[in-house]
Design a protein around this motif. Structure first.
Motif, PDB file in Angstrom:
ATOM      1  N   THR A   1      -7.724  -1.801  -1.401  1.00  0.00           N
ATOM      2  CA  THR A   1      -7.862  -1.724   0.148  1.00  0.00           C
ATOM      3  C   THR A   1      -9.911  -2.807  -0.882  1.00  0.00           C
ATOM      4  N   PHE A   2      -9.485  -3.714  -1.509  1.00  0.00           N
ATOM      5  CA  PHE A   2     -10.441  -3.619  -2.170  1.00  0.00           C
ATOM      6  C   PHE A   2     -11.664  -4.271  -1.666  1.00  0.00           C
ATOM      7  N   ASP A   3     -11.325  -5.101  -0.491  1.00  0.00           N
ATOM      8  CA  ASP A   3     -12.690  -5.648   0.690  1.00  0.00           C
ATOM      9  C   ASP A   3     -13.299  -3.931   0.593  1.00  0.00           C
ATOM     10  N   SER A   4     -12.733  -2.833   1.588  1.00  0.00           N
ATOM     11  CA  SER A   4     -13.446  -1.743   2.174  1.00  0.00           C
ATOM     12  C   SER A   4     -14.071  -0.719   0.587  1.00  0.00           C
ATOM     13  N   ASP A   5     -13.101  -1.173  -0.204  1.00  0.00           N
ATOM     14  CA  ASP A   5     -13.428  -0.231  -1.362  1.00  0.00           C
ATOM     15  C   ASP A   5     -14.969  -0.674  -1.901  1.00  0.00           C
ATOM     16  N   ARG A   6     -15.168  -2.389  -2.470  1.00  0.00           N
ATOM     17  CA  ARG A   6     -16.212  -2.872  -2.645  1.00  0.00           C
ATOM     18  C   ARG A   6     -17.608  -2.131  -1.188  1.00  0.00           C
ATOM     19  N   ALA A   7     -17.467  -2.288  -0.094  1.00  0.00           N
ATOM     20  CA  ALA A   7     -18.527  -1.657   0.894  1.00  0.00           C
ATOM     21  C   ALA A   7     -18.773  -1.166   0.901  1.00  0.00           C
ATOM     22  N   GLN A   8     -17.853  -0.049   0.489  1.00  0.00           N
ATOM     23  CA  GLN A   8     -18.391   1.659  -0.028  1.00  0.00           C
ATOM     24  C   GLN A   8     -19.225   1.404  -0.839  1.00  0.00           C
ATOM     25  N   LEU A   9     -18.562   1.112  -2.067  1.00  0.00           N
ATOM     26  CA  LEU A   9     -19.444   1.199  -3.043  1.00  0.00           C
ATOM     27  C   LEU A   9     -20.840   0.924  -3.203  1.00  0.00           C
ATOM     28  N   GLU A  10     -20.863  -0.746  -2.246  1.00  0.00           N
ATOM     29  CA  GLU A  10     -22.260  -0.992  -1.825  1.00  0.00           C
ATOM     30  C   GLU A  10     -23.511  -0.010  -0.940  1.00  0.00           C
ATOM     31  N   ALA A  11     -22.585   0.462  -0.237  1.00  0.00           N
ATOM     32  CA  ALA A  11     -23.778   1.534   0.616  1.00  0.00           C
ATOM     33  C   ALA A  11     -24.013   2.366  -0.622  1.00  0.00           C
ATOM     34  N   ALA A  12     -22.865   3.150  -1.682  1.00  0.00           N
ATOM     35  CA  ALA A  12     -23.379   4.065  -2.355  1.00  0.00           C
ATOM     36  C   ALA A  12     -24.542   3.958  -3.434  1.00  0.00           C
TER      37      ALA A  12
END
Length: 282
Positions: free
Chosen positions: A77-88
């Motif tokens: 789920t790379f796109d979701s993972d990247r969004a979460q990591l940007e938020a973090a």
């Protein structure tokens, strides 16, 4: 929120880390296989307490899966993972292809003893920790990070990786973080999404039974009987139990009573097609 850099090669990651180190900044690594959840983000938050820069690796490592296990269906789920990591506010993602990690002709593995050979996960997944240790050794040396943060949910893995990093003088400090749980006690895991609604309702039984077992041990109930009763309760509830054991919290050696040292309870059990693991201290 900041845009997170994505490194697909060792060269790109090392160039960034070299610049950070040249600026006097510490670097922390959070190794993951993606399919991120709140527990992973907690690892990022912990990493930020130790280092100015945080890299999260996302790599579904084929060498730690046995042929019958879920490598192909493991969630990606790379796109979701990247969004979460940007938020973090993570600084970078290391997202290598299999060929980058294991190029043609790759022929080396890390040989393990100690906490990797104690009859827990290694009894049911005999090649698993060799794959984990090999990929972690590569990630540590590839990234040249100062710290690596691991959750305690995979407790035997934490002990294996900590021992390896020390024994091989890898120059990285392993930082543990307590297991993150759902409100009903179930340990957060990327594999929880495989559970049906009925299985998900039953899954917290593992944590509840372990809590009761820990209380009995603290009350000095006979350890073997207390563990046997808990094992029976898990099986009666509908789980296929691989193990539920009391072990020394540092060495993972078997114990016979609280007098043997700090105790960790470790469990692995299946609900349908999903294998759940958990652990707690006594």
């Amino acid at each position: 929120m900041s845009q997170v850099a994505v490194f697909e090669t060792v060269k790109a990651m090392r160039e960034a880390v070299a610049a950070w180190h040249a600026a006097g900044e510490k670097v922390a690594l959070v190794p993951t296989m993606g399919a991120l959840h709140e527990g992973h983000i907690a690892l990022v938050t912990e990493a930020q307490k130790h280092a100015r820069r945080v890299i999260v690796s996302i790599f579904v490592n084929p060498t730690q899966f046995a042929p019958h296990e879920d490598f192909k269906k493991y969630p990606r789920t790379f796109d979701s993972d990247r969004a979460q990591l940007e938020a973090a506010n993570a600084d970078a993602i290391y997202f290598p292809a299999v060929e980058e990690m294991y190029p043609p002709g790759f022929a080396s593995r890390v040989l393990l003893l100690g906490p990797a050979a104690v009859g827990l996960e290694d009894r049911f997944r005999p090649t698993h920790f060799e794959g984990v240790a090999t990929v972690c050794c590569k990630l540590f040396t590839q990234s040249k990070a100062d710290f690596a943060v691991f959750g305690e949910k995979d407790y035997q893995q934490l002990k294996v990786v900590t021992r390896m990093a020390h024994d091989l003088d890898l120059g990285i400090e392993i930082v543990p973080l307590a297991t993150f749980r759902e409100t009903d006690g179930l340990a957060m895991s990327s594999r929880n999404r495989y559970l049906s609604a009925d299985e998900r309702a039953l899954a917290p039984t593992l944590h509840r039974v372990m809590q009761a077992l820990a209380a009995r041990i603290r009350n000095d109930d006979p350890l073997f009987q207390a563990v046997a009763d808990a094992q029976t309760e898990i099986i009666t509830a509908g789980f296929e139990l691989d193990y539920l054991e009391a072990r020394h919290a540092d060495t993972l050696a078997p114990v016979t009573s609280r007098a043997d040292g700090p105790i960790r309870l470790l469990i692995a059990a299946r609900l349908g097609a999903t294998r759940l693991i958990d652990n707690i201290g006594v």
